[in-house]
Design a protein around this motif. Structure first.
Motif, PDB file in Angstrom:
ATOM      1  N   ALA A 263      38.287  33.192  38.449  1.00 40.21           N
ATOM      2  CA  ALA A 263      39.377  32.221  38.563  1.00 40.21           C
ATOM      3  C   ALA A 263      39.691  31.574  37.213  1.00 40.21           C
ATOM      4  O   ALA A 263      40.863  31.398  36.858  1.00 40.21           O
ATOM      5  N   ILE A 264      38.655  31.222  36.462  1.00 39.48           N
ATOM      6  CA  ILE A 264      38.878  30.624  35.142  1.00 39.48           C
ATOM      7  C   ILE A 264      39.582  31.613  34.223  1.00 39.48           C
ATOM      8  O   ILE A 264      40.546  31.260  33.525  1.00 39.48           O
ATOM      9  N   ASN A 265      39.125  32.851  34.210  1.00 31.18           N
ATOM     10  CA  ASN A 265      39.762  33.861  33.365  1.00 31.18           C
ATOM     11  C   ASN A 265      41.232  34.059  33.734  1.00 31.18           C
ATOM     12  O   ASN A 265      42.095  34.203  32.854  1.00 31.18           O
ATOM     13  N   LYS A 266      41.532  34.069  35.022  1.00 30.68           N
ATOM     14  CA  LYS A 266      42.912  34.224  35.466  1.00 30.68           C
ATOM     15  C   LYS A 266      43.774  33.058  34.999  1.00 30.68           C
ATOM     16  O   LYS A 266      44.932  33.248  34.602  1.00 30.68           O
ATOM     17  N   GLY A 267      43.207  31.855  35.020  1.00 29.84           N
ATOM     18  CA  GLY A 267      43.946  30.701  34.540  1.00 29.84           C
ATOM     19  C   GLY A 267      44.204  30.757  33.049  1.00 29.84           C
ATOM     20  O   GLY A 267      45.338  30.530  32.586  1.00 29.84           O
ATOM     21  N   PHE A 268      43.178  31.091  32.276  1.00 29.36           N
ATOM     22  CA  PHE A 268      43.348  31.146  30.825  1.00 29.36           C
ATOM     23  C   PHE A 268      44.280  32.281  30.409  1.00 29.36           C
ATOM     24  O   PHE A 268      44.929  32.212  29.356  1.00 29.36           O
ATOM     25  N   ALA A 269      44.356  33.331  31.211  1.00 25.70           N
ATOM     26  CA  ALA A 269      45.296  34.417  30.906  1.00 25.70           C
ATOM     27  C   ALA A 269      46.740  33.937  30.977  1.00 25.70           C
ATOM     28  O   ALA A 269      47.628  34.527  30.337  1.00 25.70           O
ATOM     29  N   ARG A 270      46.989  32.876  31.725  1.00 19.12           N
ATOM     30  CA  ARG A 270      48.330  32.316  31.856  1.00 19.12           C
ATOM     31  C   ARG A 270      48.582  31.191  30.857  1.00 19.12           C
ATOM     32  O   ARG A 270      49.725  30.789  30.654  1.00 19.12           O
ATOM     33  N   ALA A 271      47.539  30.660  30.261  1.00 24.67           N
ATOM     34  CA  ALA A 271      47.640  29.438  29.458  1.00 24.67           C
ATOM     35  C   ALA A 271      48.387  29.681  28.149  1.00 24.67           C
ATOM     36  O   ALA A 271      48.213  30.718  27.504  1.00 24.67           O
ATOM     37  N   GLN A 272      49.165  28.688  27.758  1.00 24.72           N
ATOM     38  CA  GLN A 272      49.935  28.754  26.515  1.00 24.72           C
ATOM     39  C   GLN A 272      49.465  27.736  25.482  1.00 24.72           C
ATOM     40  O   GLN A 272      50.015  27.682  24.381  1.00 24.72           O
ATOM     41  N   GLY A 273      48.462  26.948  25.804  1.00 24.26           N
ATOM     42  CA  GLY A 273      48.051  25.873  24.910  1.00 24.26           C
ATOM     43  C   GLY A 273      47.246  26.349  23.721  1.00 24.26           C
ATOM     44  O   GLY A 273      46.683  27.447  23.703  1.00 24.26           O
ATOM     45  N   GLU A 274      47.159  25.462  22.723  1.00 24.70           N
ATOM     46  CA  GLU A 274      46.348  25.712  21.529  1.00 24.70           C
ATOM     47  C   GLU A 274      44.906  25.242  21.719  1.00 24.70           C
ATOM     48  O   GLU A 274      44.016  25.633  20.960  1.00 24.70           O
ATOM     49  N   ILE A 275      44.699  24.386  22.719  1.00 25.11           N
ATOM     50  CA  ILE A 275      43.364  23.912  23.072  1.00 25.11           C
ATOM     51  C   ILE A 275      43.162  24.186  24.552  1.00 25.11           C
ATOM     52  O   ILE A 275      44.068  23.984  25.364  1.00 25.11           O
ATOM     53  N   LEU A 276      41.961  24.645  24.895  1.00 23.71           N
ATOM     54  CA  LEU A 276      41.661  25.019  26.265  1.00 23.71           C
ATOM     55  C   LEU A 276      40.468  24.227  26.801  1.00 23.71           C
ATOM     56  O   LEU A 276      39.598  23.800  26.045  1.00 23.71           O
ATOM     57  N   ALA A 277      40.446  24.073  28.122  1.00 26.81           N
ATOM     58  CA  ALA A 277      39.296  23.490  28.815  1.00 26.81           C
ATOM     59  C   ALA A 277      39.401  23.887  30.276  1.00 26.81           C
ATOM     60  O   ALA A 277      40.481  24.231  30.758  1.00 26.81           O
TER      61      ALA A 277
END
Length: 256
Positions: free
Chosen positions: A69-83
């Motif tokens: 689930a986390i990987n799927k979310g980060f695959a969509r993320a456009q930010g320069e910082i992640l959490a």
């Protein structure tokens, strides 16, 4: 700098709304929030739908667990910082803004983290996570001390070392910290309480933390570590005292 936060969730309806609100009520304007639910049937979907207009996006579908689930979310993320923030944990006010300010002022730092409270099912503080400064060398020795709930890292580094390893059930965050620390500095900001780590009867930390150290040893061996090392010594000590630690945690939750 845009910040992308992902919440993986499954069957956490009693705590989910507090998690969502703690992200959405941050005082940082450029925040992208993804909620990745694993097909919950406990009312979680309805909670997420109420907040959907304020989310970057969400799904509720069967997945392969928290790491997926986390990987799927980060695959969509456009930010320069992640959490990522698990669906039974919460942020403290100002956490995102303070993390961004630090990373902007310290371009050499790839991962920054503050302190985190332990809280019970009702949200009352019952202790403090033992956060401390660490680095690549000390991480490899099992000196973790990074509260995942209070950690923020750069997306460009994630693209070099990610995604999370789906074969890990427990230590996927430790694995990521090691990979990030191999490339960039890690910084701890003592006294900055950024998050709350909820301990309750169904939490992984209570129910299955005996799976963590064997997974950490996998990371140690991958990095070229020896069986004659500090982390192996810690593993055997933890194996001996682990049942007592878990019993004390359960007793503490019952008395709070």
């Amino acid at each position: 700098m845009r910040v992308s936060i992902v919440t993986p969730s499954y069957q956490q309806a009693p705590f989910l709304e507090a998690t969502l609100r703690s992200v959405l009520e941050q005082d940082y304007p450029d925040l992208e929030y993804w909620v990745m639910d694993g097909g919950s049937t406990d009312g979680s979907r309805e909670i997420i739908q109420r907040y959907a207009p304020r989310l970057a996006g969400w799904v509720s579908e069967k997945d392969r667990g928290q790491t997926d689930a986390i990987n799927k979310g980060f695959a969509r993320a456009q930010g320069e910082i992640l959490a990522w923030l698990n669906s039974d944990d919460t942020y403290e006010p100002g956490a995102v803004r303070q993390a961004v300010e630090y990373l902007q002022a310290h371009p050499e730092v790839g991962l920054v983290y503050g302190d985190a409270n332990f809280i019970n099912a009702q949200g009352a503080a019952i202790g403090r996570f033992p956060a401390a400064q660490t680095d690549y060398r000390r991480l490899r020795q099992g000196y973790v001390h990074v509260p995942q709930q209070a950690a923020f890292f750069r997306a460009d580094l994630w693209r070099q070392v990610g995604p999370l390893d789906p074969s890990f059930y427990f230590a996927m965050d430790y694995d990521l910290w090691v990979r990030l620390a191999r490339l960039a500095a890690v910084a701890y900001l003592p006294g900055k309480v950024w998050a709350n780590f909820r301990l309750h009867g169904e939490a992984k930390t209570i129910a299955a933390d005996d799976r963590c150290w064997p997974e950490m040893l996998r990371v140690h061996r991958r990095e070229g570590g020896s069986v004659f090392s500090v982390i192996y010594a810690k593993y055997w000590v933890r194996k001996l005292v682990g049942p007592l630690i878990r019993w004390r945690r359960r007793q503490r939750l019952r008395t709070e």
